[in-house]
Structure formats: structure tokens, C-alpha cells
Design a protein around this motif. Structure first.
Motif, PDB file in Angstrom:
ATOM      1  N   ARG A 231      54.976  54.669  53.305  1.00 20.02           N
ATOM      2  CA  ARG A 231      55.014  54.144  51.937  1.00 20.02           C
ATOM      3  C   ARG A 231      53.601  53.881  51.440  1.00 20.02           C
ATOM      4  N   ASP A 254      57.765  57.349  50.400  1.00 20.93           N
ATOM      5  CA  ASP A 254      57.814  56.615  49.140  1.00 20.93           C
ATOM      6  C   ASP A 254      56.406  56.524  48.567  1.00 20.93           C
ATOM      7  N   LYS A 256      54.232  55.498  44.969  1.00 18.18           N
ATOM      8  CA  LYS A 256      54.230  54.915  43.629  1.00 18.18           C
ATOM      9  C   LYS A 256      52.803  54.903  43.095  1.00 18.18           C
ATOM     10  N   GLU A 284      60.630  61.229  49.646  1.00 20.41           N
ATOM     11  CA  GLU A 284      61.975  61.025  49.119  1.00 20.41           C
ATOM     12  C   GLU A 284      61.976  60.346  47.750  1.00 20.41           C
ATOM     13  N   THR A 285      60.966  59.504  47.477  1.00 17.13           N
ATOM     14  CA  THR A 285      60.892  58.793  46.198  1.00 17.13           C
ATOM     15  C   THR A 285      59.492  58.914  45.631  1.00 17.13           C
ATOM     16  N   ARG A 287      57.270  57.880  42.080  1.00 20.72           N
ATOM     17  CA  ARG A 287      57.273  57.123  40.826  1.00 20.72           C
ATOM     18  C   ARG A 287      55.902  57.191  40.164  1.00 20.72           C
ATOM     19  N   LEU A 308      62.732  65.521  48.108  1.00 17.15           N
ATOM     20  CA  LEU A 308      62.670  64.466  47.096  1.00 17.15           C
ATOM     21  C   LEU A 308      64.065  64.118  46.576  1.00 17.15           C
ATOM     22  N   LYS A 309      64.404  62.821  46.642  1.00 24.42           N
ATOM     23  CA  LYS A 309      65.710  62.360  46.190  1.00 24.42           C
ATOM     24  C   LYS A 309      65.641  61.655  44.838  1.00 24.42           C
ATOM     25  N   GLU A 310      64.504  61.021  44.552  1.00 26.72           N
ATOM     26  CA  GLU A 310      64.396  60.275  43.297  1.00 26.72           C
ATOM     27  C   GLU A 310      63.029  60.498  42.670  1.00 26.72           C
ATOM     28  N   GLN A 312      60.840  59.314  39.197  1.00 23.47           N
ATOM     29  CA  GLN A 312      60.721  58.466  38.012  1.00 23.47           C
ATOM     30  C   GLN A 312      59.400  58.756  37.316  1.00 23.47           C
ATOM     31  N   CYS A 330      67.138  66.452  44.811  1.00 23.73           N
ATOM     32  CA  CYS A 330      67.065  65.387  43.809  1.00 23.73           C
ATOM     33  C   CYS A 330      68.442  64.783  43.535  1.00 23.73           C
ATOM     34  N   ARG A 332      68.478  61.398  41.887  1.00 22.10           N
ATOM     35  CA  ARG A 332      68.301  60.562  40.693  1.00 22.10           C
ATOM     36  C   ARG A 332      67.023  60.960  39.967  1.00 22.10           C
TER      37      ARG A 332
END
Length: 414
Positions: A231, A254, A256, A284-285, A287, A308-310, A312, A330, A332
Motif C-alpha cells: 500500500r 493499493d 492513492k 487492485e485499487t 485512486r 485492478l478491481k477498483e 477512482q 474491474c 468498481r
């Protein structure tokens, strides 16, 4: 004989030191704070007093009586263990006192000379001070720190050599690290040098960097040697002009990135050397938030983001295009307040996408072909949308649908 007497005298003196430490106000306060029974403490004191009384006699008898000598030897071992235990208790008491001051806001800095707590294993927060005994070098000897450490007020580190004194690269048991500046130093070169010298051990799993004022990140950030990193977060590093090669981190799940106003393009550098392995092979996420100057996102189209699952993308008002295409995993997708974004949903979402949120994205076409797996669809604040796509009726798995199109009095369904 002389050696036995000297050893006995040393043992007697050590017992007296233990007794004094047990009677100290710091120990008593900590003992009571842990809600232990005072009777236990009184019993321990009486035991030590009793040992001291018989020790004088035992010191002479051990010379001729092997059983007494064995007893004295066992007592030495027990006393040494007790002394070590009291050291650990003193360390824990000081740590609790320092953290209590920090979290209550009654003290902006840590207790002085934290470096003396060499056995410290848990220190969740360290505020860098300006005075001697409060600087980041106090972390130098804390080699056994575990789990999470947050270091704030890094603007008080005057140069890279000072940052190196923290020896973060030797703290192999740390799993999570937060590096935070509280204000700008107006010296981007120095801040980059400080961050460069704060390189952690490659065992690190989670990293957050906040308010960094340099224009470039150091080379270690994004290096593939950090194979345990899962992360990562960058927040308000507003002067940085490019992103590190995070695509090279093999275990990153993850990511961000927020409030980085110096970023106008996410380019090839974001992926690293794609000839060695697929970039972002474990991510996977992802943002992106409040990237106010971001215009373009370069996409390799070489199998990146395969897990990648999400995704934003929030408050990126100048972003025009370049979102990843056909993300196979994907689940979400959320795009909010990206008013200039031009894209087709069918080019982004995969066959397994189940949740879609759109807000303030008039340039995004709502073609629903290939989105039969959608179970939740939110369409918010899109005043230029005249009618919903004819393919909407093909979304047979849709369970939640919230059209909220501000600025229009009616909406046409085909």
C-alpha cells in the motif's frame, strides 16, 4: 574465597538497586496505571527484603556448602532477569508518557533523548523537534521498532545528513511508515535530500508521504527492491512534476495519489521498465483525487492493471482523456467532477464490472454495451445528458439505479 565474597557483595548491591527501583514513583505510578493489585507489589518488596537478610549468611556458607553456592548462582540469574524486566517496564512507562502527551496535544514534541530506549519495539508517533535531544537522530538506536511509525514535522530536519542519522534503513521490523512535513521549508533541494536519506528497509509494506515540498522524488521510491510494498499513498506533494515508477513494485495492491498540483501528465515514467514485467501486476485499487492540473494520462496498453478491481478518478477538472481501456478485473469504477473528460464506458469497464458511479462528467458516453454484469449504477449531476442509452434495458442484473441529473427538468428513456 575472595571471589565468592566479592560476587556476594555485588549481588547484595544489585538487590538494593532493584528495591530502590521498585519503590520509585515512576514505577509505582505505572504499576497502578496497569490496574495491578498493590498487594502484589508489597509482596515483591518483602521478598527482596527477605533475600537481602539471608544473603549475608549465604555468602559465607557457599564457600563450604555446594547447595548454598548453587542457590546463590540461581539467585544471580533471577536478579539479572528481574533487572532486565525493570528496564523493559521503564522503557514502556516512558513510551506511554510520551505518546500520552503527543495525543493529548499538551506537548508538541516528544520526550527528550528517546534514543536511550534502545529496547523500544512500539512507537506509533514521533514528532521531530528543533532542540538537542528532540531531533530525528533520536531514532538512531531504536533498531527494534515494529509495526507502524509516523514521523511528523520533518521540516525541522535541516539536512540530509541529519535524516540519515535516523537509520530507517536498518529498522527491518517496521511494516508501516508515515513521513509528513507540517509546513514548507521553501527549499525543494533540501527536502528531496531529506526524503532520500529517509529510505526505509525493503521489508516495509505500507508507506505514506504527506506534504513533501521537493520537485522530484528520490530514486528509492518505486524501486523494485521494495518487493513487499502493498500500500502506498502520496498526498499534497504539490511541487513534484512527475510520479515515481510505481509500476515496478511487484506486490503493490493499493495506490492513492491526491492533491499533487504539479502533475500535468501521468506518463511512461509511472510504469517503470515494462520490458521486464507487466506494470502494476498486483494492483487492485487505484485512486486519483484532487489533481487539479492533471491533463493527460498515457496508457501503455501492454497488459498493465491486469488485476485492478477498483478505479477512482475524483476532482480532476482538466483531465481530458487517456483512461485505461478494457480493465479485465474491474469491479468498481467511480469518476466524479472530471468535467473535460472524454471517454466511453464500454472502453474502460471489463465484463465483470458491477458498480459504476458518474458525477459531473458530461463528456463520458454512457454506452452500456458489454456491461451486463452491472448491479449498481449512479448517474449524478450531468445536466447535458438528454437521454439514457438504449442499451440500458440490457442491464438485466441491475439492482440499484440512481439517476440524479441536476439542471434538467426531465429525462427521456428510450
Amino acid at each position: 574465597m575472595a571471589a565468592a565474597l566479592v560476587g556476594g557483595a555485588f549481588l547484595s548491591a544489585t538487590l538494593q538497586v532493584l528495591f530502590d527501583r521498585l519503590a520509585s514513583r515512576e514505577f509505582v505510578n505505572f504499576f497502578r496505571a496497569q490496574k495491578h493489585d498493590d498487594k502484589l507489589l508489597r509482596k515483591l518488596k518483602l521478598t527482596l527484603l527477605g533475600l537481602n537478610v539471608v544473603l549475608d549468611d549465604a555468602e559465607y556458607k557457599q564457600i563450604t556448602n555446594p547447595a548454598v553456592k548453587d542457590w546463590v548462582d540461581e539467585l544471580k540469574v533471577a536478579v539479572y532477569h528481574a533487572d532486565d524486566l525493570l528496564d523493559e517496564i521503564a522503557t514502556e512507562a516512558l513510551r506511554c508518557k510520551s505518546e500520552a502527551k503527543y495525543h493529548s496535544g499538551s506537548d508538541q514534541e516528544m520526550a527528550m533523548q528517546m534514543s536511550q530506549l534502545k529496547g523500544l519495539q512500539l512507537l506509533t508517533a514521533f514528532v521531530v523537534g528543533k532542540s538537542k535531544g528532540l531531533g530525528i537522530e533520536e531514532l538512531k538506536h531504536l533498531r527494534h521498532l515494529q509495526r507502524r511509525l509516523s514521523i511528523s514535522s520533518l521540516q525541522n530536519v535541516t539536512n540530509g545528513m541529519g535524516a540519515m542519522e535516523a537509520k530507517l534503513e536498518e529498522k527491518m521490523y517496521l511494516e508501516e511508515l508515515v513521513l509528513e512535513w507540517s509546513s514548507s521549508t521553501n527549499d525543494s533541494l533540501n527536502e528531496r535530500d531529506v526524503l532520500d536519506k529517509l529510505k526505509p528497509h525493503t521489508n516495509l509494506k505500507c508507506l505514506e508521504i504527506k506534504n513533501f515540498g521537493g520537485t522530484r522524488f528520490p530514486n528509492w521510491l518505486g524501486d523494485e527492491s521494495f518487493c513487499n510494498m502493498v500500500r502506498l499513498s502520496l498526498d499534497n506533494c504539490e511541487y513534484c512534476l512527475s510520479l515515481p515508477p510505481f509500476g515496478q513494485l511487484p506486490s503493490l495492491k493499493d495506490l492513492k495519489i491526491s492533491r499533487m498540483q504539479g502533475i500535468t501528465k501521468v506518463g511512461r515514467e509511472f510504469y517503470g521498465d515494462s520490458s521486464l514485467s507487466k506494470p502494476f501486476q498486483s494492483l487492485e485499487t487505484l485512486r486519483f483525487k484532487e489533481m487539479l492540473e492533471w491533463v493527460d494520462w498515457y496508457i501503455l496498453e501492454s497488459g498493465e492493471f491486469s488485476k485492478l478491481k477498483e478505479l477512482q478518478v475524483i476532482k480532476c477538472p482538466k483531465l481530458i482523456g487517456g483512461l485505461p481501456k478494457h480493465i479485465p478485473s474491474c469491479v468498481r469504477l467511480e469518476i466524479r467532477e472530471c468535467s473535460r473528460l472524454l471517454s466511453q464506458l464500454s472502453n474502460i469497464c471489463g465484463a465483470g464490472t458491477s458498480e459504476l458511479v458518474l458525477k459531473g462528467c458530461d463528456g463520458v458516453e454512457l454506452g452500456c454495451r458489454g456491461l451486463s454484469s452491472l448491479t449498481k449504477l449512479d448517474i449524478l449531476d450531468m445536466p447535458n445528458l438528454k437521454e439514457l442509452t438504449p442499451q440500458l434495458c440490457t442491464l438485466t442484473n441491475l439492482k440499484e439505479f440512481r439517476p440524479c441529473l441536476f439542471g434538467r427538468t426531465g429525462l427521456s428513456f428510450p
